[in-house]
Write a protein that holds these residues in place. Structure first.
Motif, PDB file in Angstrom:
ATOM      1  N   PHE A  96       0.831  -1.210   0.000  1.00 43.22           N
ATOM      2  CA  PHE A  96       0.000   0.000   0.000  1.00 43.22           C
ATOM      3  C   PHE A  96       0.866   1.261   0.000  1.00 43.22           C
ATOM      4  O   PHE A  96       0.552   2.245  -0.675  1.00 43.22           O
ATOM      5  CB  PHE A  96      -0.931   0.011   1.211  1.00 43.22           C
ATOM      6  N   ARG A  97       1.949   1.245   0.770  1.00 39.41           N
ATOM      7  CA  ARG A  97       2.823   2.425   0.817  1.00 39.41           C
ATOM      8  C   ARG A  97       3.540   2.623  -0.519  1.00 39.41           C
ATOM      9  O   ARG A  97       3.763   3.768  -0.944  1.00 39.41           O
ATOM     10  CB  ARG A  97       3.814   2.304   1.979  1.00 39.41           C
ATOM     11  N   LYS A  98       3.875   1.529  -1.177  1.00 33.36           N
ATOM     12  CA  LYS A  98       4.457   1.625  -2.523  1.00 33.36           C
ATOM     13  C   LYS A  98       3.425   2.206  -3.488  1.00 33.36           C
ATOM     14  O   LYS A  98       3.753   3.025  -4.358  1.00 33.36           O
ATOM     15  CB  LYS A  98       4.888   0.237  -3.008  1.00 33.36           C
ATOM     16  N   ALA A  99       2.183   1.785  -3.339  1.00 33.55           N
ATOM     17  CA  ALA A  99       1.114   2.304  -4.204  1.00 33.55           C
ATOM     18  C   ALA A  99       0.989   3.807  -4.045  1.00 33.55           C
ATOM     19  O   ALA A  99       0.830   4.548  -5.031  1.00 33.55           O
ATOM     20  CB  ALA A  99      -0.208   1.619  -3.869  1.00 33.55           C
ATOM     21  N   LEU A 100       1.072   4.291  -2.810  1.00 39.48           N
ATOM     22  CA  LEU A 100       0.985   5.733  -2.573  1.00 39.48           C
ATOM     23  C   LEU A 100       2.154   6.481  -3.208  1.00 39.48           C
ATOM     24  O   LEU A 100       1.996   7.603  -3.705  1.00 39.48           O
ATOM     25  CB  LEU A 100       0.951   6.023  -1.067  1.00 39.48           C
ATOM     26  N   ASP A 101       3.336   5.858  -3.204  1.00 42.93           N
ATOM     27  CA  ASP A 101       4.515   6.496  -3.808  1.00 42.93           C
ATOM     28  C   ASP A 101       4.299   6.783  -5.294  1.00 42.93           C
ATOM     29  O   ASP A 101       4.789   7.789  -5.817  1.00 42.93           O
ATOM     30  CB  ASP A 101       5.754   5.601  -3.644  1.00 42.93           C
ATOM     31  N   TYR A 102       3.576   5.891  -5.966  1.00 47.20           N
ATOM     32  CA  TYR A 102       3.440   5.989  -7.417  1.00 47.20           C
ATOM     33  C   TYR A 102       2.025   6.329  -7.874  1.00 47.20           C
ATOM     34  O   TYR A 102       1.745   6.357  -9.070  1.00 47.20           O
ATOM     35  CB  TYR A 102       3.866   4.661  -8.068  1.00 47.20           C
ATOM     36  N   TRP A 103       1.127   6.603  -6.922  1.00 47.14           N
ATOM     37  CA  TRP A 103      -0.287   6.801  -7.274  1.00 47.14           C
ATOM     38  C   TRP A 103      -0.487   8.096  -8.043  1.00 47.14           C
ATOM     39  O   TRP A 103       0.148   9.105  -7.771  1.00 47.14           O
ATOM     40  CB  TRP A 103      -1.135   6.812  -6.018  1.00 47.14           C
ATOM     41  N   GLU A 104      -1.402   8.053  -9.011  1.00 46.59           N
ATOM     42  CA  GLU A 104      -1.779   9.239  -9.769  1.00 46.59           C
ATOM     43  C   GLU A 104      -3.255   9.520  -9.510  1.00 46.59           C
ATOM     44  O   GLU A 104      -4.093   8.644  -9.629  1.00 46.59           O
ATOM     45  CB  GLU A 104      -1.531   9.023 -11.263  1.00 46.59           C
ATOM     46  N   GLY A 105      -3.555  10.775  -9.179  1.00 43.68           N
ATOM     47  CA  GLY A 105      -4.945  11.125  -8.915  1.00 43.68           C
ATOM     48  C   GLY A 105      -5.289  11.047  -7.437  1.00 43.68           C
ATOM     49  O   GLY A 105      -4.414  11.089  -6.568  1.00 43.68           O
ATOM     50  N   ASP A 106      -6.580  10.906  -7.150  1.00 46.84           N
ATOM     51  CA  ASP A 106      -7.102  10.881  -5.782  1.00 46.84           C
ATOM     52  C   ASP A 106      -6.559   9.656  -5.039  1.00 46.84           C
ATOM     53  O   ASP A 106      -6.861   8.520  -5.400  1.00 46.84           O
ATOM     54  CB  ASP A 106      -8.629  10.833  -5.843  1.00 46.84           C
ATOM     55  N   PRO A 107      -5.767   9.864  -3.952  1.00 51.79           N
ATOM     56  CA  PRO A 107      -5.166   8.724  -3.257  1.00 51.79           C
ATOM     57  C   PRO A 107      -6.069   8.121  -2.187  1.00 51.79           C
ATOM     58  O   PRO A 107      -5.659   7.190  -1.484  1.00 51.79           O
ATOM     59  CB  PRO A 107      -3.926   9.354  -2.604  1.00 51.79           C
ATOM     60  N   SER A 108      -7.288   8.634  -2.021  1.00 51.50           N
ATOM     61  CA  SER A 108      -8.125   8.190  -0.905  1.00 51.50           C
ATOM     62  C   SER A 108      -8.431   6.681  -0.907  1.00 51.50           C
ATOM     63  O   SER A 108      -8.504   6.088   0.176  1.00 51.50           O
ATOM     64  CB  SER A 108      -9.427   8.991  -0.853  1.00 51.50           C
ATOM     65  N   PRO A 109      -8.610   6.017  -2.070  1.00 48.24           N
ATOM     66  CA  PRO A 109      -8.846   4.569  -1.995  1.00 48.24           C
ATOM     67  C   PRO A 109      -7.674   3.819  -1.369  1.00 48.24           C
ATOM     68  O   PRO A 109      -7.873   2.889  -0.583  1.00 48.24           O
ATOM     69  CB  PRO A 109      -9.045   4.167  -3.469  1.00 48.24           C
ATOM     70  N   VAL A 110      -6.447   4.230  -1.705  1.00 44.32           N
ATOM     71  CA  VAL A 110      -5.266   3.565  -1.142  1.00 44.32           C
ATOM     72  C   VAL A 110      -5.129   3.909   0.342  1.00 44.32           C
ATOM     73  O   VAL A 110      -4.858   3.039   1.172  1.00 44.32           O
ATOM     74  CB  VAL A 110      -3.990   3.972  -1.897  1.00 44.32           C
ATOM     75  N   LEU A 111      -5.322   5.189   0.690  1.00 34.82           N
ATOM     76  CA  LEU A 111      -5.230   5.599   2.091  1.00 34.82           C
ATOM     77  C   LEU A 111      -6.283   4.886   2.938  1.00 34.82           C
ATOM     78  O   LEU A 111      -6.014   4.485   4.079  1.00 34.82           O
ATOM     79  CB  LEU A 111      -5.414   7.118   2.202  1.00 34.82           C
TER      80      LEU A 111
END
Length: 255
Positions: A166-181
């Motif tokens: 999940f933290r890796k996903a946040l590093d590379y996420w594009e757009g609204d990060p709320s689903p990952v958070l």
């Protein structure tokens, strides 16, 4: 001599007719291909515009027509399968995409990512993990791939590994990060880290107003935190960390 000249002229004439015929056929084929490309481009535009406007059904209809015209194209199949998933037609989506996903000679990141998403939506977290791992190997900076991997690992009880994903996903996420958070917050709660879980969920709520599920998760975890026995800790590094009644079912993947 005259016979040879006449024969030569006949052969030349035949060659010219043959060449002209070939040219006309080639022009006709090119025209047909050009027309097909024009229609495909128009359908893709309708699908993109409808999706951007929130009309998922209209987008799905356009992609269905595009898929019927180009059913051997893995990228088109992945787009159509995603549209079907967004309209809760999982069985149809899996049927469309499985031949591409199971083709060992095809290494298509879009296909693997969508098949991982379909597997997650279907509750098949083993396949979700396998195909998500393919995505992050092919694209090491794929936020979507890491998010799917986190969902799969968390659902299997591999919370430490899921947190990393999940933290890796946040590093590379594009757009609204709320689903990952949101999913990271639930993951932290699953590990008993209520303080950090609440902080993460509040970040999710701040980046995406109006998401009732995030507010609901904040209330649930706040209640759990208040039930921690006196002397226990809800942060990292504590010796008396309480194991909460988690994980609950994570929100379905819908990206």
């Amino acid at each position: 001599m005259k016979t040879q000249i006449l024969l030569s002229r006949k052969i030349t004439g035949l060659l010219l007719v043959s060449a002209l015929s070939f040219t006309l056929t080639a022009c006709q084929t090119t025209k047909q291909a050009s027309e097909a490309d024009r229609i495909n481009t128009a359908l893709q535009s309708v699908a993109n515009e409808s999706s951007a406007n929130g009309n998922s059904y209209e987008s799905m209809a356009a992609l269905e027509n595009l898929y019927k015209r180009d059913s051997e194209n893995p990228d088109v199949a992945a787009q159509y399968a995603q549209a079907l998933r967004h309209n809760d037609r999982l069985n149809r989506a899996i049927m469309i995409l499985r031949p591409f996903a199971e083709n060992d000679r095809l290494n298509n990141s879009a296909v693997n990512a969508e098949y991982a998403a379909l597997s997650a939506a279907s509750g098949n977290y083993i396949d979700t993990e396998n195909y998500a791992r393919k995505v992050v190997i092919e694209e090491p900076e794929s936020g979507k791939g890491y998010h799917l991997l986190g969902i799969a690992l968390d659902a299997q009880g591999k919370h430490d590994q899921a947190e990393t994903a999940f933290r890796k996903a946040l590093d590379y996420w594009e757009g609204d990060p709320s689903p990952v958070l949101n999913n990271l917050g639930l993951n932290l709660a699953s590990q008993g880290f209520f303080d950090e879980a609440l902080e993460t969920l509040r970040q999710a709520a701040a980046t995406s107003s109006g998401r009732d599920e995030i507010e609901r998760n904040i209330r649930i975890i706040s209640t759990l935190q208040s039930s921690v026995p006196h002397g226990a800790t809800t942060g990292r590094g504590g010796s008396a960390k309480m194991s909460p009644p988690f994980p609950g079912k994570k929100p379905p993947y819908n990206s």
